[in-house]
Scaffold this active site. Sequence first.
Site, PDB file in Angstrom:
ATOM      1  N   LEU A 102       0.881  -1.159   0.000  1.00  0.00           N
ATOM      2  CA  LEU A 102       0.000   0.000   0.000  1.00  0.00           C
ATOM      3  C   LEU A 102       0.921   1.212   0.000  1.00  0.00           C
ATOM      4  O   LEU A 102       1.997   1.175   0.616  1.00  0.00           O
ATOM      5  CB  LEU A 102      -0.865   0.024   1.263  1.00  0.00           C
ATOM      6  N   ASP A 103       0.513   2.283  -0.665  1.00  0.00           N
ATOM      7  CA  ASP A 103       1.329   3.501  -0.670  1.00  0.00           C
ATOM      8  C   ASP A 103       1.510   4.014   0.754  1.00  0.00           C
ATOM      9  O   ASP A 103       0.693   3.725   1.630  1.00  0.00           O
ATOM     10  CB  ASP A 103       0.641   4.602  -1.487  1.00  0.00           C
ATOM     11  N   ILE A 104       2.521   4.839   0.955  1.00  0.00           N
ATOM     12  CA  ILE A 104       2.781   5.368   2.304  1.00  0.00           C
ATOM     13  C   ILE A 104       1.572   6.143   2.844  1.00  0.00           C
ATOM     14  O   ILE A 104       1.268   6.097   4.029  1.00  0.00           O
ATOM     15  CB  ILE A 104       4.081   6.219   2.322  1.00  0.00           C
TER      16      ILE A 104
END
Length: 240
Positions: A102-104
């Site tokens: 998942l993106d930051i």
Amino acid sequence: MRLDKFLVACAVGSRTEVKNMLKAGRVTVNGKKEKSAKLQIDEKIDEIRFDGQVLEYEEFVYYMMNKPQGVISATEDPKHRTVLDLLDDLARSKEVFPVGRLDIDTHGLLLLTNDGKLAHALLSPKHHVDKTYLAQVKGIMAQEDVEIFAKGIPLKDFTCQPARLEILYTDAEKNQSQICVTIAEGKFHQVKRMVAYCGKEVVDLQRLAMGTLILDENLQRGEWRRLTEEELEALLASIA
Ligand code: URA
């Protein structure tokens, strides 16, 4: 593996606690008191006891995390905290890793495990595991976007498989929408890029589900727990 690692992995205590327990003579290996944390044992053959109780080694573990924003879904990173920093000694001693990324700045459901076979199957395009996201969007999503998603969006480097877009609400005054998106792939920034293709912008992204696994709404951001037996069975059955 080292005896201290084995003891941590059996939930006897943290690394430091385990060292003290060894010093106190509370651990036996094949009937003999053992004080060395460094001793190499074979967890499949040797009989390890703590306070007289035989310890059973659990090879695979499965955790659900509500990933917060600001941490990286990787096992190490030179700059940022990773999801492993949110776990405890026992979980880390199992050498778990996040299944997919998942993106930051994305939060929500993240599965962590040390079961490479399950992780591989869940990520394999062959299994078409659906991932569902809730997104807050700057701009008004419309019916024509639903159709664009359903057709398969051509991005620069690949064409997305047909995806489901549900518009939960739109607010013309605030120029914002809330949407639910289901995709079978998991390409880099995929949901954000699909929404951008429609001329709008994702301002908040949360993963709600991955295959049969649904984010437990009682888990606060940053919290995690073991999968229940039912959750694990359903997950394993879905890729069998
Ligand atoms: N799509 C994105 O754009 N980001 C994520 O983190 C997951 C899916």
